[in-house]
Structure formats: structure tokens, C-alpha cells
Scaffold this motif. Sequence first.
Motif, PDB file in Angstrom:
ATOM      1  N   PRO A 137       0.841  -1.209   0.000  1.00 33.97           N
ATOM      2  CA  PRO A 137       0.000   0.000   0.000  1.00 33.97           C
ATOM      3  C   PRO A 137       0.869   1.250   0.000  1.00 33.97           C
ATOM      4  O   PRO A 137       1.987   1.245   0.513  1.00 33.97           O
ATOM      5  N   VAL A 138       0.355   2.324  -0.592  1.00 36.19           N
ATOM      6  CA  VAL A 138       1.089   3.591  -0.635  1.00 36.19           C
ATOM      7  C   VAL A 138       0.258   4.664   0.059  1.00 36.19           C
ATOM      8  O   VAL A 138      -0.957   4.565   0.172  1.00 36.19           O
ATOM      9  N   GLY A 139       0.965   5.686   0.556  1.00 31.50           N
ATOM     10  CA  GLY A 139       0.270   6.810   1.156  1.00 31.50           C
ATOM     11  C   GLY A 139      -0.308   6.541   2.533  1.00 31.50           C
ATOM     12  O   GLY A 139      -1.192   7.281   2.994  1.00 31.50           O
ATOM     13  N   VAL A 140       0.173   5.474   3.202  1.00 33.98           N
ATOM     14  CA  VAL A 140      -0.364   5.161   4.532  1.00 33.98           C
ATOM     15  C   VAL A 140       0.713   5.250   5.611  1.00 33.98           C
ATOM     16  O   VAL A 140       0.424   4.970   6.782  1.00 33.98           O
ATOM     17  N   ARG A 141       1.908   5.631   5.253  1.00 35.54           N
ATOM     18  CA  ARG A 141       2.999   5.738   6.219  1.00 35.54           C
ATOM     19  C   ARG A 141       2.627   6.727   7.328  1.00 35.54           C
ATOM     20  O   ARG A 141       2.198   7.831   7.065  1.00 35.54           O
ATOM     21  N   GLY A 142       2.775   6.280   8.575  1.00 31.82           N
ATOM     22  CA  GLY A 142       2.480   7.142   9.703  1.00 31.82           C
ATOM     23  C   GLY A 142       1.037   7.093  10.172  1.00 31.82           C
ATOM     24  O   GLY A 142       0.679   7.770  11.142  1.00 31.82           O
ATOM     25  N   MET A 143       0.202   6.290   9.530  1.00 27.95           N
ATOM     26  CA  MET A 143      -1.200   6.174   9.954  1.00 27.95           C
ATOM     27  C   MET A 143      -1.263   5.597  11.365  1.00 27.95           C
ATOM     28  O   MET A 143      -0.667   4.583  11.668  1.00 27.95           O
ATOM     29  N   LYS A 144      -2.007   6.268  12.249  1.00 31.72           N
ATOM     30  CA  LYS A 144      -2.122   5.803  13.632  1.00 31.72           C
ATOM     31  C   LYS A 144      -3.510   5.263  13.961  1.00 31.72           C
ATOM     32  O   LYS A 144      -3.665   4.475  14.883  1.00 31.72           O
ATOM     33  N   SER A 145      -4.497   5.707  13.214  1.00 33.47           N
ATOM     34  CA  SER A 145      -5.858   5.183  13.364  1.00 33.47           C
ATOM     35  C   SER A 145      -6.208   4.451  12.082  1.00 33.47           C
ATOM     36  O   SER A 145      -6.151   5.029  10.980  1.00 33.47           O
ATOM     37  N   LEU A 146      -6.540   3.188  12.181  1.00 37.90           N
ATOM     38  CA  LEU A 146      -6.715   2.341  10.999  1.00 37.90           C
ATOM     39  C   LEU A 146      -7.845   2.845  10.101  1.00 37.90           C
ATOM     40  O   LEU A 146      -8.989   2.966  10.533  1.00 37.90           O
ATOM     41  N   ASP A 147      -7.501   3.137   8.855  1.00 39.07           N
ATOM     42  CA  ASP A 147      -8.465   3.498   7.816  1.00 39.07           C
ATOM     43  C   ASP A 147      -8.290   2.500   6.673  1.00 39.07           C
ATOM     44  O   ASP A 147      -7.388   2.628   5.851  1.00 39.07           O
ATOM     45  N   ARG A 148      -9.129   1.484   6.646  1.00 36.75           N
ATOM     46  CA  ARG A 148      -8.978   0.392   5.679  1.00 36.75           C
ATOM     47  C   ARG A 148      -9.114   0.863   4.234  1.00 36.75           C
ATOM     48  O   ARG A 148      -8.506   0.284   3.327  1.00 36.75           O
ATOM     49  N   GLU A 149      -9.925   1.883   4.006  1.00 40.25           N
ATOM     50  CA  GLU A 149     -10.153   2.350   2.639  1.00 40.25           C
ATOM     51  C   GLU A 149      -8.877   2.878   1.992  1.00 40.25           C
ATOM     52  O   GLU A 149      -8.712   2.809   0.776  1.00 40.25           O
TER      53      GLU A 149
ATOM     54  N   LEU B 169      -3.659   0.833  16.113  1.00 40.85           N
ATOM     55  CA  LEU B 169      -3.669   0.286  14.739  1.00 40.85           C
ATOM     56  C   LEU B 169      -3.099  -1.124  14.708  1.00 40.85           C
ATOM     57  O   LEU B 169      -3.680  -2.016  14.086  1.00 40.85           O
ATOM     58  N   ILE B 170      -1.974  -1.322  15.376  1.00 37.64           N
ATOM     59  CA  ILE B 170      -1.333  -2.642  15.389  1.00 37.64           C
ATOM     60  C   ILE B 170      -2.290  -3.703  15.933  1.00 37.64           C
ATOM     61  O   ILE B 170      -2.452  -4.782  15.366  1.00 37.64           O
ATOM     62  N   GLY B 171      -2.949  -3.381  17.038  1.00 38.85           N
ATOM     63  CA  GLY B 171      -3.878  -4.329  17.633  1.00 38.85           C
ATOM     64  C   GLY B 171      -5.043  -4.652  16.729  1.00 38.85           C
ATOM     65  O   GLY B 171      -5.421  -5.818  16.566  1.00 38.85           O
ATOM     66  N   GLN B 172      -5.619  -3.635  16.089  1.00 36.28           N
ATOM     67  CA  GLN B 172      -6.775  -3.874  15.225  1.00 36.28           C
ATOM     68  C   GLN B 172      -6.395  -4.690  14.001  1.00 36.28           C
ATOM     69  O   GLN B 172      -7.148  -5.565  13.561  1.00 36.28           O
ATOM     70  N   VAL B 173      -5.223  -4.423  13.432  1.00 44.06           N
ATOM     71  CA  VAL B 173      -4.761  -5.187  12.270  1.00 44.06           C
ATOM     72  C   VAL B 173      -4.609  -6.669  12.637  1.00 44.06           C
ATOM     73  O   VAL B 173      -5.008  -7.554  11.871  1.00 44.06           O
ATOM     74  N   LEU B 174      -4.038  -6.950  13.809  1.00 47.43           N
ATOM     75  CA  LEU B 174      -3.858  -8.343  14.220  1.00 47.43           C
ATOM     76  C   LEU B 174      -5.202  -9.048  14.408  1.00 47.43           C
ATOM     77  O   LEU B 174      -5.363 -10.224  14.037  1.00 47.43           O
ATOM     78  N   ILE B 175      -6.183  -8.349  14.956  1.00 46.43           N
ATOM     79  CA  ILE B 175      -7.513  -8.949  15.100  1.00 46.43           C
ATOM     80  C   ILE B 175      -8.137  -9.215  13.734  1.00 46.43           C
ATOM     81  O   ILE B 175      -8.752 -10.256  13.508  1.00 46.43           O
ATOM     82  N   ASP B 176      -7.947  -8.278  12.807  1.00 46.07           N
ATOM     83  CA  ASP B 176      -8.494  -8.451  11.452  1.00 46.07           C
ATOM     84  C   ASP B 176      -7.863  -9.631  10.732  1.00 46.07           C
ATOM     85  O   ASP B 176      -8.543 -10.374  10.006  1.00 46.07           O
ATOM     86  N   LYS B 177      -6.564  -9.807  10.918  1.00 46.34           N
ATOM     87  CA  LYS B 177      -5.820 -10.743  10.070  1.00 46.34           C
ATOM     88  C   LYS B 177      -5.618 -12.121  10.681  1.00 46.34           C
ATOM     89  O   LYS B 177      -5.282 -13.064   9.962  1.00 46.34           O
ATOM     90  N   ILE B 178      -5.781 -12.258  12.006  1.00 46.75           N
ATOM     91  CA  ILE B 178      -5.582 -13.563  12.646  1.00 46.75           C
ATOM     92  C   ILE B 178      -6.928 -14.026  13.192  1.00 46.75           C
ATOM     93  O   ILE B 178      -7.449 -13.468  14.164  1.00 46.75           O
ATOM     94  N   SER B 179      -7.488 -15.014  12.552  1.00 44.32           N
ATOM     95  CA  SER B 179      -8.879 -15.400  12.811  1.00 44.32           C
ATOM     96  C   SER B 179      -9.116 -15.870  14.237  1.00 44.32           C
ATOM     97  O   SER B 179     -10.227 -15.745  14.764  1.00 44.32           O
ATOM     98  N   THR B 180      -8.086 -16.429  14.878  1.00 45.71           N
ATOM     99  CA  THR B 180      -8.264 -16.960  16.233  1.00 45.71           C
ATOM    100  C   THR B 180      -8.035 -15.905  17.316  1.00 45.71           C
ATOM    101  O   THR B 180      -8.118 -16.213  18.507  1.00 45.71           O
ATOM    102  N   CYS B 181      -7.759 -14.680  16.916  1.00 45.83           N
ATOM    103  CA  CYS B 181      -7.465 -13.616  17.879  1.00 45.83           C
ATOM    104  C   CYS B 181      -8.699 -12.758  18.126  1.00 45.83           C
ATOM    105  O   CYS B 181      -9.331 -12.270  17.185  1.00 45.83           O
TER     106      CYS B 181
END
Length: 458
Positions: free
Chosen positions: A27-39, A176-188
Motif C-alpha cells: 500500500p502507498v500513502g499510509v505511512r504514519g497512519m495511527k488510526s486504521l483506515d482500511r479504505e 492500529l497494530i492491535g486492530q490489524v492483528l484482530i483483522d488478520k488472525i482469525s483466532t485472535c
Amino acid sequence: MTLTEIRRILLIFRVKMSSSTSALLLPVGVRGMKSLDREKFTRNVTVPILKVSDEKLSKITQICKPYFLKLSNFKPVQSLQDMNGEIVTKCIYFDPVKVSKWLDISEDDRSSLKQQNIGEDNYETKEILLSYDNFKYDEIFKAVLPENEELVSGFSQIGHIIHLNLRDHLLDYRSLIGQVLIDKISTCRTVVNKSNIIDNTYRNFNMEVIAGEEDFLVTVKENRCNFQFDFSKVYWNPRLCKEHERILEFLRPGDILFDVFCGVGPFAVPAAKRKSRVFANDLNPESFKWLNHNAKQNKVNMNLFKSFNIDGKDFICNTLRDFIQDYCKGTEKIDKGAKIHITMNLPAMAVEFLKHFNGLIKDAELKDKFDCEILVYVYCFAIGEDPYAIAKKMVCENIGKDISDLITNVFDVRNVSPKKEMMRVTFKLTKEILFSNNKEEENSEPPIKRICASEQTD
């Protein structure tokens, strides 16, 4: 330049290399994002494709597999439709990092494709739409988190909980890190960030829920047993599963295990299931509660299992001492050839309890009746260039005499941090130690009252 600095440079180099290999797709243009914006992870990418007919697909895909475009939720072989939506052929998507032109396919593979009447005329490019769903968590972290810094290098999962030890430069990104892990790891379902400092007697971590449910009740399967516990109130390290297994392999039916700092029972419960007789102790009332719960849940024969909620010193100086004395007197029985095993898995301070073995038995008349083999497995943190020598020295100094000839094994369990290893020292506990008459005066306060300011993981 220090070893730590060299390791950091190598880590940054690996991150750069890893990032560069997938830069065309990240992905481009997301460097430094602190609040997850999936779009914001949606982007168009032009990739190479190979058009083939259905009848040749099977053989051609075998040739093209090394070049496949591998993304989450993306099939590298798809049907290609015409303007009316009718399927006209198959399309193989190539990774643009591996293939940017026809000649990037190896000569041997091009020759094999030619035998299937596939040539450069079948090769072209196509634009595809990538979204948040197409990227793995590590790819998202590479795109978002600060460059030239250590990323989320690893984490542990305990049941539905993922726990992290985030570096300071990543704390602003923890949501952001926590939300990404919940999104990507089904057992979390829950992500926590844990401090490196254990700040109380019971070895509990300070932890912050950074994403998901505030639910700390977990179930973990290890060594054919299910362990349940409240992760916020007891200690559990999934990295020690293999070490638990190694110790259990030393035990035989009829052997006896004294587990001085047993936690919720990763040594004690499976040992009892394997028909060893177990005496398990932990000072933490929560660990004691879950230890007994796990013993019952795993249908342990309670005739083989006794649990204690006392200080490690008292467990050694009373429970273990009484058992050895009763054995020497003939009121406790041990199967012929069976051994006594003592596990001491409190690496930050277990060695400080070794002094209690020295002169443990006061009744000198029992010395000649002592004839069983006792093996002690004591864990410690060794900080320095030679962890094996350091661990040996720690054991000898704390037991109060040179027992080098009784040490049967020194094992490096795992690396904790640069120059800090978790070690296991195995030694024989002999009658010369147990019946020693030159035991030094002990402090009345046990060492567990002290707090270790460094990482106290086991």
C-alpha cells in the motif's frame, strides 16, 4: 560498535530488503497512519498475466507456479471474461516483482511453455484493484510503521489473546497494530501490550488492552492437556512449550516430581497424567486455583497429585524434607528404580532457593538410609558472554559449595535479549548436600519478596 548495535543494523537491513522485494505491491500513502483506515489501502496495480486455454491449464500452471502473484484473498489463476461477461479463457497472474517482462521468465520455463504453444503473444499486463483484504499483517506494518526502525518483530498467542512487547517508538501505533492483528488472525479476539517489568511477587505483567475484547480467560492446549486460566492474573509463556516437553520426557511412571514454582501446571498436570506422583506448589493464589482446576479438567488421578499454595522455601524445607525423611524411615515408598525430580522454573531468582537444600535433613541417623536418586532442574538468567559458565557459577555460589562434579547438564533454553539467556542447570542432589552439617545461617525472609527490575520471563 557493540553487538546490540550490529544486531539492530542487521534487523533494519532485513526490513529494508524485505520491503524492497514487495514495494510494487505494498500500500502507498499510509505511512504514519495511527488510526486504521482500511479504505486507504485500496490501490490499482498493473501486473503481468498469461492467457491460456482451459485444456492446457493444468500443465502450464505447473510451469508458472514459481511466478504466481501470491496475495491474501486473491487467486493467481482466474477466469477471463469478455465484454459480455462470458468466460473466454484462463488468466495466470504473475508477481510483478518476479516478472516485469517476458524474458524475466527463465529460459527453461519459456522453452517448456513453447512446447505447449505458449509464447510472448500470450503475455500482457492487466490492472487489478487491491484492497486491505489483500495484505497480510506484516505487509501492512511495513507500509505504515516508521521506516528504518524495528517493526513488530514477534508476538505470542495464548488462546484468543495475542500479547506484544512494543518498543517505545511503536506505542503511538498500538491501536492500529492491535486492530490489524484482530483483522488478520482469525483466532485472535484480544490484543494486549505487556510491560517487560514484572512488578509483584506473583510475576504478573502490567498489560493494556489495545484492541478487541477485555476477556482474559483463555484455554491453551499443550502436551495433550488443556490449560485454562486468567491470563491477567497468572504467568504463562508459550515459548516454553518445548522445554516443558523436554522435562516430561525425563519422567517415567512411578517417578516423583516436586514442582517448586508450578504456575498453572504445565509440568505438573501432564506429569501426573503420565503416572508420575506429583507435588505441585505455587505462591500465587490464582495460579493455585487454576492448577487444581486444570488437574480436575484433565482427569488427573488425584491419588498421584498434591497441590500447595505456600512459599518456595517452605515447600522445600517442609514438604520435600518431610518426604525424604519419611522415605528414609520407611513410611514413604518409592518404586524400585524410580527417581525424584525437582523443577525450579522461576529463572529470575530460583537459584536463590538452592541454599535450602544444603543441610536440609538434620537427622544424621537417616543419612545411611538415603539411597534414591534426586535430579534438580533449576532455571536462571545468565547475562554475559559465556552463559554456560555463568549458570554453573550461579548454582554453585547459591547452593553454598562447589558441586561442579554433580552438574549433569547445562542447557540454553532460549534467548531473552542480547547477551541474556534463559538457562537450565541439571544436577544431582546427593546425601552429602542434604545432610551437610555446615549449613550457613539463613535469612528469615525468602528471596521472593524482592522484585527484579529486568525482564523476568520464564
